[in-house]
Design an enzyme around this catalytic site. Structure first.
Site, PDB file in Angstrom:
ATOM      1  N   THR A 109       0.816  -1.217   0.000  1.00  0.00           N
ATOM      2  CA  THR A 109       0.000   0.000   0.000  1.00  0.00           C
ATOM      3  C   THR A 109       0.849   1.267   0.000  1.00  0.00           C
ATOM      4  OG1 THR A 109      -1.534   1.280   1.371  1.00  0.00           O
ATOM      5  CG2 THR A 109      -0.101  -0.226   2.522  1.00  0.00           C
TER       6      THR A 109
ATOM      7  N   TYR B  61      -1.806  -0.113  10.136  1.00  0.00           N
ATOM      8  CA  TYR B  61      -2.095  -0.749   8.851  1.00  0.00           C
ATOM      9  C   TYR B  61      -0.882  -0.654   7.922  1.00  0.00           C
ATOM     10  CZ  TYR B  61      -3.774  -1.200   4.084  1.00  0.00           C
ATOM     11  OH  TYR B  61      -3.895  -1.558   2.766  1.00  0.00           O
TER      12      TYR B  61
HETATM   13  N1  UFG Z   1     -13.203  11.616   1.622  1.00  0.00           N
HETATM   14  C1  UFG Z   1     -14.204  12.551   1.800  1.00  0.00           C
HETATM   15  N2  UFG Z   1     -15.460  12.103   2.116  1.00  0.00           N
HETATM   16  C2  UFG Z   1     -15.756  10.779   2.260  1.00  0.00           C
HETATM   17  C3  UFG Z   1     -14.728   9.834   2.051  1.00  0.00           C
HETATM   18  C4  UFG Z   1     -13.460  10.290   1.740  1.00  0.00           C
HETATM   19  O1  UFG Z   1     -13.974  13.765   1.695  1.00  0.00           O
HETATM   20  O2  UFG Z   1     -16.913  10.450   2.568  1.00  0.00           O
HETATM   21  C5  UFG Z   1     -11.855  12.080   1.254  1.00  0.00           C
HETATM   22  C6  UFG Z   1     -10.815  11.706   2.300  1.00  0.00           C
HETATM   23  O3  UFG Z   1     -10.751  12.676   3.301  1.00  0.00           O
HETATM   24  C7  UFG Z   1      -9.546  11.629   1.444  1.00  0.00           C
HETATM   25  C8  UFG Z   1     -10.052  11.176   0.078  1.00  0.00           C
HETATM   26  O4  UFG Z   1     -11.451  11.441   0.080  1.00  0.00           O
HETATM   27  O5  UFG Z   1      -9.005  12.901   1.321  1.00  0.00           O
HETATM   28  C9  UFG Z   1      -9.818   9.698  -0.177  1.00  0.00           C
HETATM   29  O6  UFG Z   1     -10.287   8.968   0.939  1.00  0.00           O
HETATM   30  P1  UFG Z   1     -10.484   7.384   0.914  1.00  0.00           P
HETATM   31  O7  UFG Z   1     -11.068   7.010   2.235  1.00  0.00           O
HETATM   32  O8  UFG Z   1     -11.243   6.995  -0.301  1.00  0.00           O
HETATM   33  O9  UFG Z   1      -9.018   6.801   0.741  1.00  0.00           O
HETATM   34  P2  UFG Z   1      -7.669   7.085   1.575  1.00  0.00           P
HETATM   35  O10 UFG Z   1      -6.798   7.909   0.702  1.00  0.00           O
HETATM   36  O11 UFG Z   1      -7.947   7.605   2.922  1.00  0.00           O
HETATM   37  O12 UFG Z   1      -7.099   5.618   1.792  1.00  0.00           O
HETATM   38  C10 UFG Z   1      -6.770   4.770   0.723  1.00  0.00           C
HETATM   39  C11 UFG Z   1      -7.139   3.334   1.090  1.00  0.00           C
HETATM   40  C12 UFG Z   1      -6.234   2.801   2.175  1.00  0.00           C
HETATM   41  C13 UFG Z   1      -4.794   3.007   1.807  1.00  0.00           C
HETATM   42  C14 UFG Z   1      -4.531   4.425   1.442  1.00  0.00           C
HETATM   43  C15 UFG Z   1      -3.128   4.560   0.919  1.00  0.00           C
HETATM   44  O13 UFG Z   1      -8.469   3.292   1.541  1.00  0.00           O
HETATM   45  O14 UFG Z   1      -6.490   1.422   2.336  1.00  0.00           O
HETATM   46  O15 UFG Z   1      -5.414   4.866   0.419  1.00  0.00           O
HETATM   47  O16 UFG Z   1      -2.753   5.876   0.817  1.00  0.00           O
HETATM   48  F1  UFG Z   1      -4.006   2.694   2.852  1.00  0.00           F
END
Ligand code: UFG
Length: 331
Positions: free
Chosen positions: A117, A141
């Protein structure tokens, strides 16, 4: 010659199974079905319900099916959950992976592909991050995955096994043929949440912060289509079989989109507006995480086919509609 796919009933694993079957491979899936679904496993693949750390079971699967490669997806993937349950994550992701590697070595499986990841890097900047960037996981994680990478590295030095660890950025979308997709209830991933909101499965959604140092103030991520990711694994397998050395490579497209750009894309795909509210920053979110993917392109010969946000969103929305139908039939 059979490929063992652990976690093959889950989101990315189930796409991998189709990718391998489409390429004419024989596939056996090992999955506990704790978060995956039996129906997500392609009918042409053999499904064994069980744990990757069950040495006897895995040994039997390898021998009975002449497994010559393992693609290991099984694991826990919720970053905030790993903060409240670190030992659970080290057990599930690190300790069980150690046992699986040991079984692979004992049974003489020569090739191992591991789902790692971008979380191994911690907060990256606006610049695309290369594999040799500083490794500083900010969650159990990320660390649980990084430790698995290190175990593979050391095992490959000591034993007759070669591996590829692919560091995924933000995986999204669904099988363009509509055979599988992200089906986990209560998912937190942005594209899935936005599609669910568009379809009325959620009353509204929130943008987590608009005061980040990015062009529009919302976080930027490198969204990669799950089919392109599965293709990267297939190429990694080919490369290992052709004698390629062990490799750790990023899987992303090398450009980022903001939360607002993603939501706009979902609006375009859906054709109507839906309720989006500005919220507070979500703890632990980095402003931007974007891959430098030159290594995967060069070493794997990987040429992404679906590097287009609207395409990713269209496939995700199409799957969300299929899921609505599936669930209403089941209820
Ligand atoms: N976001 C929102 N509203 C929501 C959901 C997400 O604004 O309802 C934003 C988050 O704050 C973030 C972006 O959208 O800025 C992406 O969020 P995600 O939850 O889709 O993904 P992440 O980047 O947090 O995490 C992902 C994977 C993880 C992994 C990570 C690696 O879910 O498993 O990328 O960087 F570890």
């Amino acid at each position: 010659m059979t490929v063992l796919v652990t976690g093959g009933a889950g989101y990315i694993g189930s796409h991998m199974v189709w990718e391998l079957l489409d390429a004419g491979e024989s596939v056996v899936v090992l999955d506990r079905l704790s978060t995956g679904f039996e129906w997500a496993v392609a009918p042409e693949a053999k499904l064994v319900v069980g744990d990757v750390a069950d040495r006897d079971l895995v040994g039997r699967i390898i021998r009975d099916n002449h497994v010559n490669a393992i693609i290991h997806f099984a694991g826990s993937i919720v970053v905030p959950e790993s903060v409240t349950d670190p030992l659970g994550y080290y057990e599930n992701n690190t300790s069980k992976t150690r046992t699986l590697i040991e079984t692979a070595v004992r049974e003489g499986v020569p090739h191992f592909i591991f789902s790692s990841t971008a979380a191994v890097y911690g907060g990256a900047g606006l610049e695309p991050v290369r594999e040799d960037a500083r490794l500083a996981p900010e969650s159990p994680y990320g660390l649980s995955k990084l430790m698995s990478e290190w175990m593979l590295r050391d095992a490959a030095l000591a034993h007759d096994i070669r591996y590829t660890a692919l560091r995924y950025f933000n995986v999204a979308g669904a099988d363009p043929k509509g055979r599988t997709g992200q089906s986990t209830p209560g998912a937190t991933h942005l594209i899935k949440v936005a599609c669910e909101t568009a379809l009325g499965k959620r009353p509204f959604m929130q943008v987590f912060g608009d005061d980040y140092p990015t062009p529009d103030g919302t976080c930027m991520r490198d969204y990669i289509h799950v089919s392109d990711l599965a293709a990267a694994h297939r190429l990694a397998l080919q490369r290992l079989r052709a004698g390629g050395n062990s490799l750790v490579a990023n899987c992303g497209y090398s450009h980022g989109y903001s939360v607002l750009e993603v939501i706009d894309s979902v609006r375009r795909a859906f054709g109507h507006d839906f309720d989006v509210r500005m919220g507070e920053r979500r703890p632990g979110d980095a402003a931007a995480v974007v891959a430098n993917s030159e290594l995967a392109r060069k070493e794997l010969g990987w040429t992404p086919q679906r590097d287009d946000l609207d395409l990713i969103v269209n496939d995700a929305l199409a799957w969300e509609r299929i899921l609505t139908t599936k669930n209403s039939v089941r209820n």
